[in-house]
Scaffold this motif. Structure first.
Motif, PDB file in Angstrom:
ATOM      1  N   MET A 345       0.861  -1.191   0.000  1.00  0.00           N
ATOM      2  CA  MET A 345       0.000   0.000   0.000  1.00  0.00           C
ATOM      3  C   MET A 345       0.895   1.238   0.000  1.00  0.00           C
ATOM      4  N   SER A 346       0.838   2.000  -1.096  1.00  0.00           N
ATOM      5  CA  SER A 346       1.611   3.236  -1.167  1.00  0.00           C
ATOM      6  C   SER A 346       0.970   4.300  -0.287  1.00  0.00           C
ATOM      7  N   SER A 347       1.657   5.415  -0.127  1.00  0.00           N
ATOM      8  CA  SER A 347       1.108   6.500   0.699  1.00  0.00           C
ATOM      9  C   SER A 347      -0.209   7.009   0.117  1.00  0.00           C
ATOM     10  N   ILE A 348      -0.305   7.081  -1.218  1.00  0.00           N
ATOM     11  CA  ILE A 348      -1.554   7.513  -1.842  1.00  0.00           C
ATOM     12  C   ILE A 348      -2.641   6.471  -1.610  1.00  0.00           C
ATOM     13  N   ASP A 349      -2.270   5.181  -1.716  1.00  0.00           N
ATOM     14  CA  ASP A 349      -3.232   4.113  -1.441  1.00  0.00           C
ATOM     15  C   ASP A 349      -3.774   4.225  -0.016  1.00  0.00           C
ATOM     16  N   LEU A 350      -2.897   4.516   0.926  1.00  0.00           N
ATOM     17  CA  LEU A 350      -3.307   4.609   2.328  1.00  0.00           C
ATOM     18  C   LEU A 350      -4.299   5.749   2.528  1.00  0.00           C
ATOM     19  N   HIS A 351      -4.036   6.886   1.902  1.00  0.00           N
ATOM     20  CA  HIS A 351      -4.959   8.016   2.034  1.00  0.00           C
ATOM     21  C   HIS A 351      -6.291   7.714   1.351  1.00  0.00           C
ATOM     22  N   THR A 352      -6.236   7.021   0.225  1.00  0.00           N
ATOM     23  CA  THR A 352      -7.484   6.629  -0.447  1.00  0.00           C
ATOM     24  C   THR A 352      -8.297   5.707   0.443  1.00  0.00           C
ATOM     25  N   HIS A 353      -7.618   4.714   1.015  1.00  0.00           N
ATOM     26  CA  HIS A 353      -8.354   3.746   1.836  1.00  0.00           C
ATOM     27  C   HIS A 353      -8.832   4.363   3.146  1.00  0.00           C
ATOM     28  N   THR A 389      -5.282   6.985  12.796  1.00  0.00           N
ATOM     29  CA  THR A 389      -4.872   8.229  13.466  1.00  0.00           C
ATOM     30  C   THR A 389      -3.778   8.941  12.682  1.00  0.00           C
ATOM     31  N   VAL A 390      -2.764   8.181  12.228  1.00  0.00           N
ATOM     32  CA  VAL A 390      -1.673   8.760  11.441  1.00  0.00           C
ATOM     33  C   VAL A 390      -2.209   9.381  10.163  1.00  0.00           C
ATOM     34  N   LEU A 391      -3.094   8.670   9.481  1.00  0.00           N
ATOM     35  CA  LEU A 391      -3.631   9.187   8.211  1.00  0.00           C
ATOM     36  C   LEU A 391      -4.516  10.404   8.431  1.00  0.00           C
ATOM     37  N   ARG A 392      -5.272  10.424   9.535  1.00  0.00           N
ATOM     38  CA  ARG A 392      -6.130  11.573   9.806  1.00  0.00           C
ATOM     39  C   ARG A 392      -5.295  12.830  10.065  1.00  0.00           C
ATOM     40  N   LYS A 393      -4.144  12.661  10.707  1.00  0.00           N
ATOM     41  CA  LYS A 393      -3.309  13.811  11.066  1.00  0.00           C
ATOM     42  C   LYS A 393      -2.387  14.237   9.933  1.00  0.00           C
ATOM     43  N   CYS A 394      -2.135  13.336   8.980  1.00  0.00           N
ATOM     44  CA  CYS A 394      -1.192  13.635   7.897  1.00  0.00           C
ATOM     45  C   CYS A 394      -1.797  14.636   6.913  1.00  0.00           C
ATOM     46  N   PHE A 399       2.969  11.314  -3.316  1.00  0.00           N
ATOM     47  CA  PHE A 399       3.762  10.259  -2.693  1.00  0.00           C
ATOM     48  C   PHE A 399       4.660  10.864  -1.621  1.00  0.00           C
ATOM     49  N   HIS A 400       4.627  10.295  -0.444  1.00  0.00           N
ATOM     50  CA  HIS A 400       5.415  10.809   0.675  1.00  0.00           C
ATOM     51  C   HIS A 400       5.649   9.688   1.675  1.00  0.00           C
ATOM     52  N   VAL A 401       6.465   9.955   2.659  1.00  0.00           N
ATOM     53  CA  VAL A 401       6.807   8.957   3.674  1.00  0.00           C
ATOM     54  C   VAL A 401       6.066   9.277   4.959  1.00  0.00           C
ATOM     55  N   HIS A 402       5.406   8.272   5.511  1.00  0.00           N
ATOM     56  CA  HIS A 402       4.768   8.435   6.813  1.00  0.00           C
ATOM     57  C   HIS A 402       5.735   8.004   7.909  1.00  0.00           C
ATOM     58  N   GLU A 403       5.760   8.753   8.977  1.00  0.00           N
ATOM     59  CA  GLU A 403       6.607   8.392  10.101  1.00  0.00           C
ATOM     60  C   GLU A 403       6.086   7.118  10.754  1.00  0.00           C
ATOM     61  N   ASP A 404       7.011   6.309  11.241  1.00  0.00           N
ATOM     62  CA  ASP A 404       6.615   5.095  11.938  1.00  0.00           C
ATOM     63  C   ASP A 404       5.935   5.448  13.248  1.00  0.00           C
ATOM     64  N   PRO A 405       4.841   4.783  13.573  1.00  0.00           N
ATOM     65  CA  PRO A 405       4.165   5.036  14.852  1.00  0.00           C
ATOM     66  C   PRO A 405       5.111   4.801  16.028  1.00  0.00           C
ATOM     67  N   SER A 409       3.901  -0.225  15.867  1.00  0.00           N
ATOM     68  CA  SER A 409       2.886  -0.972  15.122  1.00  0.00           C
ATOM     69  C   SER A 409       2.842  -0.494  13.672  1.00  0.00           C
ATOM     70  N   PRO A 410       2.357  -1.343  12.745  1.00  0.00           N
ATOM     71  CA  PRO A 410       2.305  -0.961  11.327  1.00  0.00           C
ATOM     72  C   PRO A 410       1.145  -0.020  11.040  1.00  0.00           C
ATOM     73  N   LEU A 411       1.217   0.648   9.892  1.00  0.00           N
ATOM     74  CA  LEU A 411       0.124   1.535   9.473  1.00  0.00           C
ATOM     75  C   LEU A 411      -1.037   0.739   8.884  1.00  0.00           C
ATOM     76  N   TYR A 412      -0.720  -0.392   8.251  1.00  0.00           N
ATOM     77  CA  TYR A 412      -1.772  -1.229   7.672  1.00  0.00           C
ATOM     78  C   TYR A 412      -1.417  -2.685   7.876  1.00  0.00           C
TER      79      TYR A 412
END
Length: 432
Positions: A345-353, A389-394, A399-405, A409-412
């Protein structure tokens, strides 16, 4: 117990999402409430009415565009809310009674297990909150869609699924029949052709670029049919609800099982083949109906879209909504290809989902990567609450890098609530 009967987790408002998105979420909750009401499922009905009340009063009202939205929309939901509040007052003592009865039942069962008087075969047999005793796939095929190494790539986009069959866990005949008498479960049936319980499918050829494929088209509008029949025992609605706990009422553990057809994945790859050969992504939207605490994906919508090698953007979403509304379908997520990338899941995929999963917690993201030799197929969701939570705050786009929680724990994650059903019928609506 009192806290569980008066509140649910609040949906945090995200002003990046249009207010129409939240009103649509509210409409889906009204539709869910009707399903539960028709099934006499008082606990799930109570939960969804609480969620609707919180959404309308605590979330939508806080959106930055609330003042500018349609008064007709506001008045409609205020009227519905008033009726739901009356219904909640009636349901509250019934739900408390059910949960109290469940707690007493669980206490008795625990006591039996400790004393050694419980049936060991039944006590170790896996069940989920729906009261569903899962079928499992023989050989490499998992019951839940958590591992996909068994799908083999051939000719660029053709996934072949071999030796697909189902088997049940084996206990003695006495224990199996005793359990079946208590639970409402999904059973696979062979129905004589002269006595069909469902409408027989017809094969229709749909053009997909330079390729033609045959897909199962279902003509009857609702409920969208399945070849699996839902076994309704006389007190199924009551027995099934005894599997619920206070966590279900609070909304923290209420993820329902999702059934998706193996054939749907194959047919989508065929529809996407032209794009895949040109290194372009293809996406589709999954529509499902709800019955007996389970979602069945029975419609694949291929919307108008703009594609690149690493992205896909849907267009004219009103057309998608129209199809979903006409067939009383819930938006159960999406499916898309990675024609030349790996299965992730790319960063764009994560925001879409994120938008799908906020709308419906059971939503899934199916990723097909036909050139990935290690894993060409995955079904994912954002982790709760870390990923959402990470996606709501981002606030990043593209395309970008999300910081590790911070908790590691993983983002997905791989979905653990999805069953690959070889007998589930569906239709494809290609509106490109």
């Amino acid at each position: 117990m009192a806290n569980f009967l008066c509140s649910v987790a609040k949906v945090e408002v995200d002003n990046r999402l249009p207010i129409s998105y939240y009103f649509r979420m509210a409409s889906h909750m009204i539709k869910q409430a009707k399903v539960y009401r028709d099934e006499h499922n008082v606990v799930d009905l109570y939960v969804i009415l609480l969620k609707y009340s919180s959404l309308v009063t605590e979330t939508i009202s806080q959106h930055q565009n609330y003042r500018h939205c349609s008064n007709t929309e506001k008045m409609h939901h205020k009227k519905v809310l008033k009726e739901f509040e009356k219904e909640l007052a009636v349901l509250r003592p019934l739900v408390k009674q059910k949960l109290d009865g469940t707690n007493r039942h669980n206490t008795i069962e625990i006591s039996k297990d400790k004393s050694g008087s419980g049936n060991s075969c039944l006590s170790h047999r896996r069940k989920d909150h729906s009261g569903f005793t899962g079928h499992s796939f023989k050989g490499e095929y998992p019951t839940r869609a958590g591992s996909f190494s068994h799908l083999n790539h051939r000719d660029g986009s053709d996934i072949l699924i071999n030796k697909l069959s189902t088997s049940r866990s084996h206990c003695s005949e006495e224990s199996t029949s005793a359990e079946d008498a208590e639970l409402a479960s999904v059973v696979l049936v062979d129905t004589p052709s002269n006595n069909l319980l469902y409408e027989a499918p017809c094969l229709t050829s749909i053009a997909a670029g330079d390729h033609d494929i045959n897909v199962h088209i279902v003509r009857q509008p609702r409920p969208s049919p399945v070849l699996s029949c839902i076994q309704r025992l006389p007190d199924a609605e009551t027995k099934g609800n005894l599997q619920l706990t206070a966590d279900d009422v609070s909304g923290s553990q209420g993820i329902k099982t999702v059934h998706i057809s193996v054939r749907l994945v194959q047919d989508f790859l065929e529809l996407a083949r032209g794009n895949t050969e040109n290194n372009l992504e293809t996406c589709g939207v999954l529509g499902a109906f709800l019955a007996n605490r389970m979602y069945y994906v029975t419609c694949l919508i291929i919307p108008k879209q703009k594609s690149t090698s690493d992205s896909c953007q849907t267009e004219n979403e009103e057309e998608i909504y129209s199809i979903q509304d006409q067939q009383s379908l819930f938006p159960l997520g999406w499916i898309h290809t990675h024609p030349s990338q790996s299965c992730f899941m790319s960063s764009i995929d994560l925001h879409t989902h994120y938008s799908y999963q906020t709308m419906l917690p059971e939503s899934i993201a199916v990723v097909l990567a036909p050139t990935d030799s290690s894993r060409n197929y995955g079904i994912f969701r954002l982790t709760e609450p870390t990923g959402t939570t990470v996606l709501r705050k981002c606030q990043e786009t593209g395309f970008h890098v999300h910081e590790d929680p911070s908790d590691g724990s993983p983002l997905y994650e791989d979905c653990s609530h999805v069953y690959m059903n070889p007998n589930l019928r569906f239709e494809i609506v290609d509106i490109r």
